[in-house]
Enzyme design. Structure first.
Site, PDB file in Angstrom:
ATOM      1  N   ASP A   1      18.843 -11.196  29.376  1.00 48.11           N
ATOM      2  CA  ASP A   1      17.441 -10.767  29.436  1.00 48.11           C
ATOM      3  C   ASP A   1      16.594 -11.466  28.369  1.00 48.11           C
ATOM      4  O   ASP A   1      15.838 -10.825  27.636  1.00 48.11           O
ATOM      5  CB  ASP A   1      17.336  -9.238  29.303  1.00 48.11           C
ATOM      6  CG  ASP A   1      15.922  -8.742  29.607  1.00 48.11           C
ATOM      7  OD1 ASP A   1      15.186  -9.447  30.328  1.00 48.11           O
ATOM      8  OD2 ASP A   1      15.558  -7.653  29.127  1.00 48.11           O
TER       9      ASP A   1
ATOM     10  N   HIS B   1      17.747  -0.141  23.381  1.00 50.44           N
ATOM     11  CA  HIS B   1      19.046  -0.356  24.023  1.00 50.44           C
ATOM     12  C   HIS B   1      19.817  -1.445  23.301  1.00 50.44           C
ATOM     13  O   HIS B   1      19.229  -2.263  22.588  1.00 50.44           O
ATOM     14  CB  HIS B   1      18.844  -0.781  25.484  1.00 50.44           C
ATOM     15  CG  HIS B   1      17.784  -1.826  25.655  1.00 50.44           C
ATOM     16  ND1 HIS B   1      16.494  -1.519  26.012  1.00 50.44           N
ATOM     17  CD2 HIS B   1      17.788  -3.167  25.468  1.00 50.44           C
ATOM     18  CE1 HIS B   1      15.759  -2.621  26.061  1.00 50.44           C
ATOM     19  NE2 HIS B   1      16.522  -3.644  25.727  1.00 50.44           N
TER      20      HIS B   1
ATOM     21  N   GLN C   1      22.047  -3.493  29.779  1.00 51.29           N
ATOM     22  CA  GLN C   1      21.294  -3.002  28.617  1.00 51.29           C
ATOM     23  C   GLN C   1      21.382  -1.483  28.591  1.00 51.29           C
ATOM     24  O   GLN C   1      20.754  -0.805  29.408  1.00 51.29           O
ATOM     25  CB  GLN C   1      19.835  -3.472  28.705  1.00 51.29           C
ATOM     26  CG  GLN C   1      19.695  -4.965  28.443  1.00 51.29           C
ATOM     27  CD  GLN C   1      18.351  -5.523  28.870  1.00 51.29           C
ATOM     28  OE1 GLN C   1      17.959  -5.411  30.040  1.00 51.29           O
ATOM     29  NE2 GLN C   1      17.634  -6.141  27.946  1.00 51.29           N
TER      30      GLN C   1
ATOM     31  N   ARG D   1       8.332  -6.336  15.978  1.00 51.30           N
ATOM     32  CA  ARG D   1       7.778  -5.988  17.287  1.00 51.30           C
ATOM     33  C   ARG D   1       8.706  -4.941  17.893  1.00 51.30           C
ATOM     34  O   ARG D   1       9.854  -5.225  18.227  1.00 51.30           O
ATOM     35  CB  ARG D   1       7.720  -7.215  18.179  1.00 51.30           C
ATOM     36  CG  ARG D   1       7.372  -6.937  19.638  1.00 51.30           C
ATOM     37  CD  ARG D   1       7.701  -8.169  20.462  1.00 51.30           C
ATOM     38  NE  ARG D   1       7.366  -8.073  21.859  1.00 51.30           N
ATOM     39  CZ  ARG D   1       8.161  -7.536  22.796  1.00 51.30           C
ATOM     40  NH1 ARG D   1       9.314  -6.987  22.486  1.00 51.30           N
ATOM     41  NH2 ARG D   1       7.782  -7.540  24.056  1.00 51.30           N
TER      42      ARG D   1
ATOM     43  N   ASP E   1      10.256  -3.072  20.521  1.00 51.69           N
ATOM     44  CA  ASP E   1      10.402  -3.369  21.943  1.00 51.69           C
ATOM     45  C   ASP E   1      10.529  -2.084  22.766  1.00 51.69           C
ATOM     46  O   ASP E   1      11.229  -1.153  22.365  1.00 51.69           O
ATOM     47  CB  ASP E   1      11.681  -4.214  22.116  1.00 51.69           C
ATOM     48  CG  ASP E   1      11.918  -4.614  23.553  1.00 51.69           C
ATOM     49  OD1 ASP E   1      11.030  -5.245  24.138  1.00 51.69           O
ATOM     50  OD2 ASP E   1      12.990  -4.285  24.098  1.00 51.69           O
TER      51      ASP E   1
ATOM     52  N   GLU F   1       5.078  -2.506  21.501  1.00 51.77           N
ATOM     53  CA  GLU F   1       5.068  -3.115  22.830  1.00 51.77           C
ATOM     54  C   GLU F   1       5.139  -1.983  23.852  1.00 51.77           C
ATOM     55  O   GLU F   1       6.201  -1.547  24.268  1.00 51.77           O
ATOM     56  CB  GLU F   1       6.246  -4.064  23.033  1.00 51.77           C
ATOM     57  CG  GLU F   1       6.130  -4.861  24.332  1.00 51.77           C
ATOM     58  CD  GLU F   1       7.166  -4.544  25.407  1.00 51.77           C
ATOM     59  OE1 GLU F   1       7.022  -5.040  26.534  1.00 51.77           O
ATOM     60  OE2 GLU F   1       8.124  -3.794  25.137  1.00 51.77           O
TER      61      GLU F   1
ATOM     62  N   HIS G   1       5.957 -13.689  27.145  1.00 55.72           N
ATOM     63  CA  HIS G   1       7.181 -14.041  27.874  1.00 55.72           C
ATOM     64  C   HIS G   1       7.379 -13.118  29.079  1.00 55.72           C
ATOM     65  O   HIS G   1       8.226 -13.378  29.919  1.00 55.72           O
ATOM     66  CB  HIS G   1       8.375 -13.954  26.934  1.00 55.72           C
ATOM     67  CG  HIS G   1       8.671 -12.539  26.545  1.00 55.72           C
ATOM     68  ND1 HIS G   1       7.819 -11.797  25.748  1.00 55.72           N
ATOM     69  CD2 HIS G   1       9.679 -11.714  26.890  1.00 55.72           C
ATOM     70  CE1 HIS G   1       8.313 -10.584  25.617  1.00 55.72           C
ATOM     71  NE2 HIS G   1       9.440 -10.499  26.287  1.00 55.72           N
ATOM     72  N   ASP G   2       6.624 -12.011  29.143  1.00 51.34           N
ATOM     73  CA  ASP G   2       6.785 -11.051  30.233  1.00 51.34           C
ATOM     74  C   ASP G   2       5.749 -11.269  31.335  1.00 51.34           C
ATOM     75  O   ASP G   2       4.846 -12.087  31.219  1.00 51.34           O
ATOM     76  CB  ASP G   2       6.686  -9.621  29.695  1.00 51.34           C
ATOM     77  CG  ASP G   2       8.007  -9.145  29.110  1.00 51.34           C
ATOM     78  OD1 ASP G   2       9.070  -9.652  29.522  1.00 51.34           O
ATOM     79  OD2 ASP G   2       7.973  -8.257  28.236  1.00 51.34           O
TER      80      ASP G   2
ATOM     81  N   ARG H   1      10.508 -14.217  35.582  1.00 51.93           N
ATOM     82  CA  ARG H   1       9.731 -14.446  34.357  1.00 51.93           C
ATOM     83  C   ARG H   1      10.061 -15.791  33.723  1.00 51.93           C
ATOM     84  O   ARG H   1       9.281 -16.318  32.931  1.00 51.93           O
ATOM     85  CB  ARG H   1       9.989 -13.321  33.342  1.00 51.93           C
ATOM     86  CG  ARG H   1       9.337 -12.006  33.727  1.00 51.93           C
ATOM     87  CD  ARG H   1       9.735 -10.901  32.775  1.00 51.93           C
ATOM     88  NE  ARG H   1      11.175 -10.661  32.821  1.00 51.93           N
ATOM     89  CZ  ARG H   1      11.812  -9.814  32.027  1.00 51.93           C
ATOM     90  NH1 ARG H   1      11.152  -9.123  31.116  1.00 51.93           N
ATOM     91  NH2 ARG H   1      13.115  -9.628  32.135  1.00 51.93           N
TER      92      ARG H   1
HETATM   93  C1  GLC Z   1      10.631  -5.619  26.644  1.00 48.24           C
HETATM   94  C2  GLC Z   1      10.671  -7.120  26.659  1.00 48.24           C
HETATM   95  C3  GLC Z   1      11.181  -7.584  27.971  1.00 48.24           C
HETATM   96  C4  GLC Z   1      12.522  -6.997  28.204  1.00 48.24           C
HETATM   97  C5  GLC Z   1      12.497  -5.485  28.086  1.00 48.24           C
HETATM   98  C6  GLC Z   1      13.873  -4.953  27.936  1.00 48.24           C
HETATM   99  O1  GLC Z   1       9.712  -5.108  27.510  1.00 48.24           O
HETATM  100  O2  GLC Z   1       9.405  -7.639  26.384  1.00 48.24           O
HETATM  101  O3  GLC Z   1      11.240  -8.981  28.017  1.00 48.24           O
HETATM  102  O4  GLC Z   1      12.952  -7.323  29.495  1.00 48.24           O
HETATM  103  O5  GLC Z   1      11.855  -5.075  26.904  1.00 48.24           O
HETATM  104  O6  GLC Z   1      14.371  -5.258  26.649  1.00 48.24           O
HETATM  105  C1  GLC Z   2       7.609  -2.783  32.151  1.00 42.84           C
HETATM  106  C2  GLC Z   2       7.796  -2.068  30.892  1.00 42.84           C
HETATM  107  C3  GLC Z   2       7.672  -2.999  29.721  1.00 42.84           C
HETATM  108  C4  GLC Z   2       8.515  -4.221  29.931  1.00 42.84           C
HETATM  109  C5  GLC Z   2       8.241  -4.861  31.219  1.00 42.84           C
HETATM  110  C6  GLC Z   2       9.170  -6.006  31.423  1.00 42.84           C
HETATM  111  O1  GLC Z   2       6.289  -3.170  32.283  1.00 42.84           O
HETATM  112  O2  GLC Z   2       6.865  -1.030  30.770  1.00 42.84           O
HETATM  113  O3  GLC Z   2       8.072  -2.357  28.572  1.00 42.84           O
HETATM  114  O4  GLC Z   2       8.231  -5.174  28.970  1.00 42.84           O
HETATM  115  O5  GLC Z   2       8.424  -3.931  32.218  1.00 42.84           O
HETATM  116  O6  GLC Z   2       8.914  -6.543  32.643  1.00 42.84           O
END
Ligand code: GLC
Ligand code: GLC
Length: 668
Positions: free
Chosen positions: A165, A208, A276, A306, A308, A350, A414-415, A539
């Site tokens: 991931d 996680h 995860q 950050r 997460d 985040e 990155h998302d 992504r």
């Molecule tokens: C956060 C990250 C995302 C990841 C998710 C699980 O949202 O930005 O890239 O997939 O957490 O860790």
């Molecule tokens: C969802 C979650 C966010 C995560 C993202 C990853 O939007 O709320 O935390 O980063 O998925 O795609």
């Protein structure tokens, strides 16, 4: 606030104190003091260091105690955990490099150091940008040239083999992925960045761990102490009950939120990928264990963590298990401990959730800074609709933040992009939120007729019709499509769209954050499908590899072709950044919308002390105008100059903006 009281504490004594628990807090601290002394003595700790820690402990103890009591006060072993947590914090302070302790001492007196116009951020994947940490240190000149003063490195810790991931499945928080380097490389990089005046940001992936983290491995081998680190269920009874009220975050990975583990013959809570494993924070041992990892990470020289996936860290049956009050209590407890042991460390939230929930994580006591996903999504929304009504409405009541906090404004990360705007904000303008999201998805995947965007669906849920959007800034803004069509006018328009959006994130108030690659207008990279560990996650389309040869183009005198487009984007962005850094009006957060009477424009004024700057942005491919007199009344003057082009305007005439133009107007 107190859910239940342990035996022996009279209700009366709890409610009669300001924090609810100051008597108990005080008594506990007195009981813990000799243990703390014994710890200092065992480590032969310097008097001055004990003293500094002691002062901050006393300042924060009541609040910390109340937070931990709310979470764990009913546990039979609460006092044991309290002591462990305190000693963990003391250890962190004692082991903290002196250089970082100096930074702590400095920033305590400067609580909004991050709220400066000089701060401009960039985010990158180390392997995709520079291969490894050593070479990244050699790129500091590049960051300086672009004007960056804040660098977020995507997770770089040891990960499970195969799909991880994008680094978010961490198997060891204390070692760097060997492909990227070592912990010492990270420490060196942090030192070099600090010397260069660049703030370093890393993730704290605390919701996680990877399924091959030591804790998970112990759980798999049947150790009940570690099985309690996660949510593990022998059958579907509880998972099914939880599922009734849960969303699915990664529905294309697996339906539901639980994954069957053959070895344990059990179901494991896995909000994201099946590898995860969500941590169980109702167990104080998990809190303490993660606290140690947090202090370890920050001791390598990190300025900002950050946090997460903050929305998901607390679960309770019968709820969505997102944004629960205890999630805030938990983060505030981590935050208090940072104030005590690593006071210069800040948290960035985040939370990619409903705007009402995003803002709840932001306060000096919780996360001082936060991604601004609402602004991000609504900027894209305005670009698709050519109108700023929804954006303006949202900004009018959602931009303001408490003192000593800041937004992190971004366009791409990155998302994926999710349309997390508020349905009621939309309804107030007669927009049906469901239909509008369908439209935006169609538009950004290029299926809507006339769309310039070349995005890719992410996590399309065929049952709900829901999806999110992947794609680079340039591909979403039309450059990919324009190149495909060989359409020169469209190329021009797409470049202007990128600069329009950047002109806003760089000026609206808060920390602007680029995703590196944006500075060259990099297009979607469809090759990710060739890598089996990435193929299932779209992504990766917007996480392209840095092409260092682009740098040579900067000095070329090429008149046309993609090299010249890249050069123009780089130079324009560089100029925007340099201009921002020279405008004190752009420090802080104060922003007032300016009514232009034109739905295609966004306009706001930035105010900081005696400085003023008016930003006007045109979201259409046609010229748009605004009555200059409106600016006179908010800008308190008759003549303005665009800080970006030096063009001058008088308020007695209409101010005309070219297609997708942004003006940064200051008084002359
Ligand atoms: C956060 C990250 C995302 C990841 C998710 C699980 O949202 O930005 O890239 O997939 O957490 O860790
Ligand atoms: C969802 C979650 C966010 C995560 C993202 C990853 O939007 O709320 O935390 O980063 O998925 O795609």
């Amino acid at each position: 606030m107190i859910r239940s009281n342990p035996k022996g504490i009279r209700n009366g004594s709890i409610v009669s104190h300001a924090s609810g628990l100051s008597y108990e807090a005080d008594l506990s601290l007195r009981r813990l003091s000799p243990r703390l002394q014994a710890f200092w003595d065992s480590r032969d700790a310097d008097e001055e260091l004990r003293h500094e820690f002691g002062l901050r402990l006393v300042d924060n103890w009541d609040e910390l105690f109340a937070l931990l009591f709310q979470l764990y006060g009913t546990r039979y072993d609460f006092f044991y955990h309290l002591e462990q947590i305190l000693i963990t914090a003391a250890t962190a302070w004692l082991d903290r490099p002196e250089e970082l302790r100096d930074l702590d001492r400095h920033r305590i007196n400067e609580p909004d150091w991050f709220d400066s116009e000089k701060i401009v951020g960039g985010a990158l994947y180390v392997d995709l940008f520079s291969e490894n940490l050593g070479k990244l240190a050699d790129s500091i000149d590049y960051f300086k040239e672009l004007g960056l003063t804040y660098l977020h490195l995507m997770p770089l810790f040891a990960v499970r083999p195969g799909d991880n991931d994008g680094g978010y499945a961490i198997s060891n928080y204390r070692s760097v992925d060997p492909r990227l380097g070592t912990i010492d490389d990270l420490r060196n990089l942090a030192t070099e960045l600090r010397k260069a005046g660049i703030v370093l940001v890393l993730d704290f992936v605390f919701n996680h761990t990877s399924d091959d983290h030591d804790w998970a491995k112990h759980a798999q081998s049947g150790d009940p102490e570690y099985q309690n680190f996660y949510y593990i269920f022998p059958d579907r009874t509880l998972p099914d009950q939880y599922e009734r009220t849960l969303r699915e975050i990664f529905p294309t990975v697996r339906r539901g939120n639980f994954t069957w583990h053959d070895g344990m013959q059990s179901w494991v809570w896995t909000t994201f990928n099946s590898f995860q494993w969500d941590l169980n924070y109702s167990n104080p041992s998990v809190f303490r264990a993660m606290l140690e990892e947090m202090f370890f990470i920050s001791s390598t020289g990190i300025d900002i963590l950050r946090l997460d996936a903050v929305a998901f860290v607390w679960k309770q049956m019968g709820t969505s298990c997102e944004n629960l009050p205890e999630a805030h209590t938990l983060i505030q407890a981590f935050s208090r401990l940072a104030r005590i042991a690593t006071p210069s460390l800040l948290f960035k939230s985040e939370a990619i959730v409903h705007p009402d929930d995003v803002v709840k994580y932001i306060s000096p006591e919780e996360c001082q800074i936060s991604y601004n996903p609402t602004l991000m999504a609504l900027l894209w929304e305005s670009l698709a609709t050519h109108e700023t009504r929804l954006l303006t409405r949202s900004l009018s009541h959602r931009h303001k933040l408490p003192k000593h906090t800041a937004w992190v404004n971004y366009l791409r990360c990155h998302d994926d992009i999710g349309w997390t705007f508020d349905d009621a904000d939309a309804a107030a303008l007669g927009i049906n939120a469901y239909d509008h999201r369908q439209f935006l998805n169609q538009f950004y995947t290029g299926q809507f007729k006339g769309s310039f965007a070349r995005g890719v669906p992410f996590q399309e849920n065929l049952e709900t019709g829901d999806m999110r959007i992947a794609g680079t800034l340039a591909s979403l803004a039309g450059l990919e499509h324009a190149i495909e069509e060989g359409d020169e006018n469209e190329k021009e328009m797409s470049i202007r769209r990128m600069l329009l959006l950047q002109g806003i994130t760089l000026s609206i108030g808060g920390i602007p954050l680029l995703y590196l690659g944006e500075e060259w207008g990099m297009l979607n990279d469809y090759d990710f499908v060739k890598d089996p560990a990435k193929a299932g996650d779209t992504r990766w389309v917007h996480r392209p590899r840095m092409q260092w040869e682009f740098l040579h183009e900067l000095n070329d005198t090429i008149a046309s072709g993609s090299g010249s487009i890249r050069k123009r984007i780089f130079r324009s962005l560089q100029k925007l950044i340099a201009t921002r850094k020279a405008l004190p009006a752009l420090a802080g957060q104060q922003m007032e919308l300016v009514a232009t009477g034109n739905v295609h424009l966004l306009s706001f004024i930035r105010i900081n002390e005696s400085y003023r700057l008016i930003v006007i942005a045109n979201f259409t491919d046609q010229p748009q105008s605004v009555d200059g007199n409106r600016l006179r009344t908010v800008g308190l003057g008759r003549f303005f100059k665009d800080a970006l082009t030096d063009r001058e305007f008088g308020t007695s005439e209409d101010i005309v903006l070219d297609a997708y133009e942004t003006l940064w107007l200051m008084r002359v």
